[in-house]
Design an enzyme around this catalytic site. Structure first.
Site, short mmCIF file in Angstrom:
data_model
loop_
_atom_site.label_atom_id
_atom_site.label_comp_id
_atom_site.label_asym_id
_atom_site.label_seq_id
_atom_site.Cartn_x
_atom_site.Cartn_y
_atom_site.Cartn_z
CG HIS A 89 2.61 0.60 7.58
ND1 HIS A 89 3.76 0.10 8.14
CD2 HIS A 89 3.01 1.32 6.50
CE1 HIS A 89 4.81 0.51 7.45
NE2 HIS A 89 4.38 1.25 6.43
CD GLU A 90 0.67 2.13 3.70
OE1 GLU A 90 1.27 3.20 3.46
OE2 GLU A 90 1.26 1.02 3.71
CD GLU A 139 8.08 2.75 4.84
OE1 GLU A 139 7.31 2.13 5.61
OE2 GLU A 139 7.65 3.47 3.90
CB ALA A 169 -0.91 0.02 1.23
CG HIS A 217 3.75 5.89 6.27
ND1 HIS A 217 5.04 6.01 6.73
CD2 HIS A 217 3.70 4.72 5.60
CE1 HIS A 217 5.74 4.96 6.35
NE2 HIS A 217 4.96 4.14 5.67
CG ASN A 258 -0.08 8.06 -2.62
OD1 ASN A 258 1.10 8.06 -2.91
ND2 ASN A 258 -0.91 7.07 -2.93
N1 ARG Z 1 5.77 3.54 1.55
C1 ARG Z 1 5.04 2.32 1.27
C2 ARG Z 1 4.79 1.67 2.60
O1 ARG Z 1 5.58 1.02 3.19
C3 ARG Z 1 5.75 1.37 0.40
C4 ARG Z 1 6.27 1.93 -0.86
C5 ARG Z 1 7.11 0.94 -1.52
N2 ARG Z 1 7.64 1.51 -2.70
C6 ARG Z 1 8.45 0.86 -3.52
N3 ARG Z 1 8.86 1.46 -4.56
N4 ARG Z 1 8.84 -0.35 -3.30
O2 ARG Z 1 3.83 1.89 3.20
ZN ZN Z 2 5.50 2.23 5.07
#
Ligand code: ARG
Ligand code: ZN
Length: 872
Positions: free
Chosen positions: A298-299, A321, A263, A302, A266
């Protein structure tokens, strides 16, 4: 050549505001961007922007169209002469969403007639949409106007707050979104198409009214309710636990079946792989429900750890992360059972991160260099990163950690920060110097912590000698001692906890000592009898503990340790001794001790069903392989099966059958912890029964499949029959296929279970499935289900002595690489560890890898992984 952390320079040019006008169509979309530019007065570099595969239609600076001599677009960078501080650069570009199979930038999800458009920008996807200084330390305010044909794209979404919408001529319409918070380009998102929604009003603790909206294609919108509930729980939890409130008027979440990862956070417009958003009892297992809850959280988390405070550069990825995984783990522990969550997380770490840290792909939590950043979204950055935050939090205590994160948010809100900034804020808020922990971020490899205890009966003293050693990893021959917090307790021979006297003071029954030298001694006084130490309680540091326990001592901890995690851990260590004893190494009594101890647990009504299920599960094949210097996956599989057979025999077919029957009840799926625990134990009991009364267990599984009220029971039954290649397997597989023909996530499980059939038969199966009409390399979930499970979750199937598993897999990787380099590179990490295979397999893997490395036109993603895997 690689990009290095030590080469970091502040951006010479930044962007204050971005205005994007996007004219959306499936095949070609045009994007106009107006950037107001800011120049760093301390630098004199000309303006240079990133742009990948863009068709440049128009370019002007401060309102003047540029002459060909004033700009150059080559090798994915746009150079512009004549820009100054305050300049406005306008570009118009064309991109091709329906031709975008890499799923990075703007792409189409689903068939071109009915699918929808969406973006994925982290890490460097924004440069596939427009020209921009595409790096996380350029924070800008975005205004986005979307325009599209109304009938084909009735829903238009972008990050930020809605700021108007209306109709245009020719059946087109528009919608505008303004994001008041400066953000890096990787957090940009848009979505356009035919989508349905469910909504809920929410009021934050600080009084903001927010509309929460889940979006999906119409046929699955009914499966979004659980995620919406989970989102609300996450928001409340973050208010309470970290004082963090949501900060926009809307929060949109969109599900797609075509997504490279789990996920994406954004700003104001999260995008989810449907696998982590949709949930219903008929198609989701209990594990999947928990995963949805965890990823939604998690999202959401963020929004503060990642968005409001973002990363200065991609080397700092774990800043967002590691911290966000840690926050998710705390949340999930609060919502469910804390010890079970800890067991799950540590198992994941051992299965994914420990092998990474022990092989040619080892890298620090903060890598020093990379070629392709997408290859660094790893278990090390995420899971080990979380363990580092956990150690810091443990060091500061709950209130201290909260003071620290409060200061971190205060200081860095609206800015791009580093891991040093994070440690400084945590430390400053508590007047503690946390700098020694920086070494954990810079050094790769899993430390081995050796523990030796000596009891002096005359002096009533127990001396614990703790020594640490980290083996060399690629590019890091020398290792430093790290600060390792060891939470410990002592038990007497009756399983009672002893009071601890350390450094002259009386303390509780549990104590943390920090080992920060190569070797240290800790003396515990006034110990009445020879104790059994419980070390590294709750897994207080991400290390491998080496302690010469006897089977009897481990059995004592398994029976008495009050720390649920360490109780399970004692069982795992005892299982490892039992495993060794099967091939004549170590304690011959270990297997019996393990079986006896578990037989006692099996009869102990005080043990929770889910914990019991975990106790009855020995370490996996990957974990056993990690303990060996020369790996034969077929042998490990056979030995692990034998270990389980002995356990099943000890428990007895009758007792297993009785327990199975006791646990089988209920015609509706309840999601409470006790019901989930029952299903988990039921599955385990049936698997064990299959090892001693195979026909009976298979008959029960077939019946369970028929009568199952939900996916957990249904898939458990199917998985057992398929893995055992039972006579009932074919019919059950055919039924499942029919039943879930229109449900891609369920069909993924159908592929996955078959990819996990152990041993020689796996390959023929997988090759046949690869030509199944429902299989496609274009869909990441489908590719992962079949190829990912085969290569990474089925060691005895993949690692064939004849090397045919490698050859087939390499062919698939090459084909996939041409479509989607990110997924190809991710799957290729299955070759990690090939150097430790026994000679025949090693040679075969080596030959295949060299052949793959020698192919023309491999992506940067895949060639970096193959190169690293081969190099060391
Ligand atoms: N930020 C996202 C998350 O961990 C994952 C993005 C992964 N992006 C990638 N290009 N592998 O929630
Ligand atoms: Zn993440």
């Amino acid at each position: 050549s690689p990009i290095r952390l030590s080469d970091y320079r502040r951006p010479a040019w930044t962007v204050d505001t971005v205005e994007l006008d996007v004219d959306l169509e499936i095949d070609t979309t045009e994007i106009t961007s107006r950037l107001s530019l800011r120049r760093d007065p301390a630098q004199s570099l000309p303006l240079r922007l990133d742009g990948e595969n863009l068709e440049l239609l128009a370019i002007s600076l401060d309102g003047r169209p540029l002459d060909a001599a004033d700009y150059r677009y080559e090798n994915s960078v746009l150079d512009v002469v004549g820009a100054h501080d305050g300049s406005m650069l306008e570009t118009r570009v064309r991109v091709r969403p329906s031709a975008n199979t890499a799923l990075e930038g703007l792409y189409l999800s689903g068939p071109r007639e009915t699918g929808f458009l969406l973006t994925q920008c982290e890490a460097e996807g924004f440069r596939h949409i427009t020209f921009f200084p595409d790096r996380p330390d350029v924070l800008a305010r975005y205004t986005v106007t979307l325009r599209a044909e109304q009938a084909r794209f009735p829903v238009l979404l972008a990050g930020g707050n809605p700021d108007g919408a209306g109709e245009l001529a020719d059946g087109r319409h528009w919608a505008r979104f303004v994001d008041p918070y400066p953000k890096p380009s990787y957090l940009f998102a848009l979505v356009a198409g035919r989508l349905e929604s469910i909504r809920r009003d929410y009021v934050t603790a600080d009084g903001r009214k927010v509309e929460l909206v889940m979006w999906s294609e119409a046929n699955v919108i009914d499966r979004c309710h659980y995620a919406l509930d989970a989102l609300e729980r996450s928001m409340r939890w973050d208010e309470r636990a970290y004082g963090r409130n949501y900060d926009l008027d809307v929060f949109h979440v969109v599900a797609t079946h075509d997504f490279n990862m789990g996920a994406m956070e954004n700003k104001g417009l999260n995008v989810f792989n449907a696998k982590y958003l949709l949930a219903d009892p008929d198609s989701s297992t209990d594990e999947e429900y928990r995963a949805v809850e965890a990823v939604v959280a998690h999202e959401y988390f963020h929004n503060w750890t990642g968005n409001r405070v973002t990363c200065r550069d991609w080397f700092q990825l774990s800043l967002k992360e590691g911290l966000t995984v840690f926050r998710e783990q705390q949340f999930s522990a609060d919502m469910n059972s804390a010890p079970l969550k800890r067991i799950e997380d540590v198992s994941l770490l051992r299965r994914t991160q420990f092998p990474e840290d022990a092989g040619p792909l080892a890298h620090p939590v903060r890598p020093a260099e990379y070629r392709e950043i997408n290859n660094f979204y790893t278990a090390t950055v995420y899971e080990k990163g979380s363990e580092l935050v956990r150690m810091l939090a443990g060091h500061l205590g709950q209130d201290g950690f909260r003071r620290g994160t409060d200061l971190y948010f205060d200081r860095h809100d609206g800015h791009a920060a580093t891991i040093e900034d994070f440690l400084a804020a945590l430390g400053d808020a508590n007047h503690i110097d946390l700098k020694p922990y920086l070494a954990w971020y810079a050094q790769s490899g899993t430390p081995r912590l050796h523990a030796r205890g000596e009891y002096d009966a005359a002096r009533r003293e127990y001396t614990l000698t703790l020594s640490q050693l980290t083996r060399a990893t690629p590019g890091q021959p020398e290792k430093l001692p790290l600060p390792i917090p060891v939470k410990l307790a002592l038990f007497d021979q009756h399983g009672r906890m002893l009071p601890l006297h350390l450094d002259g003071q009386t303390v509780e029954t549990e104590k943390v000592v920090v080992v920060d030298k190569a070797s240290q001694r800790f003396v515990l006084r006034d110990v009445p009898s020879h104790p059994v130490p419980s070390l590294l309680r709750g897994f207080s540091a991400p290390v491998v503990l080496e302690c010469d326990y006897t089977p009897t001592e481990l059995a004592l901890l398994l029976a008495h340790d009050a720390d649920g995690f360490n109780r399970w851990e004692a069982g795992q260590q005892l299982a490892a001794l039992a495993f060794d004893s099967l091939h004549g190494a170590g304690h011959s009594a270990a297997c019996k001790a393990w079986c006896d101890a578990l037989a006692a647990s099996f009869e102990n009504p005080a043990i929770d069903d889910a914990l019991l299920a975990d106790l009855l599960t020995p370490p996996g094949e990957i974990e056993f392989a990690d303990r060996q210097s020369e790996v034969d996956p077929a042998k490990i599989h056979a030995q692990r099966q034998e270990l389980q057979r002995r356990l099943a025999q000890r428990l007895g077919a009758n007792a297993l059958l009785d327990r199975y029957n006791m646990l089988s009840s209920g015609s509706e799926v309840q999601l409470d912890a006790a019901s989930q625990a029952k299903r988990r134990l039921k599955r385990r009991v049936l698997e064990l029964l299959a090892l001693v009364d195979t026909d009976q267990a298979h008959a029960l599984a077939a019946r369970q499949y028929e009568t199952a009220a939900g996916m957990t029971d249904r898939l458990a039954a199917l998985g057992l029959l398929v893995r055992d290649r039972a006579p009932q397997a074919a019919a059950v597989l055919a039924d499942f296929r029919r039943r879930y023909a229109d449900n891609p996530l369920a069909l993924d499980k159908w592929f996955a279970e078959q990819a996990k059939v152990p041993g020689e038969p796996a390959l023929a199966n997988v090759m046949q499935l690869e030509s199944d009409p429902a299989f496609t390399l274009k869909n990441p979930n489908r590719a992962r289900s079949l190829l990912g499970n085969f290569a990474s979750a089925n060691p005895s199937g993949f690692h064939r002595a004849d090397g045919l598993g490698y050859r087939f897999f390499a062919e698939q990787l090459a084909e996939l690489d041409a479509l989607n380099p990110q997924i190809a590179a991710r799957l290729a990490t299955a070759f990690n560890g090939w150097q430790r295979l026994e000679p025949v397999r090693r040679e075969a893997a080596h030959t295949t890898l060299q052949g793959l490395a020698g192919r023309e036109g491999l992506s940067r993603n895949l060639s970096e992984i193959i190169g690293n895997v081969l190099q060391h």
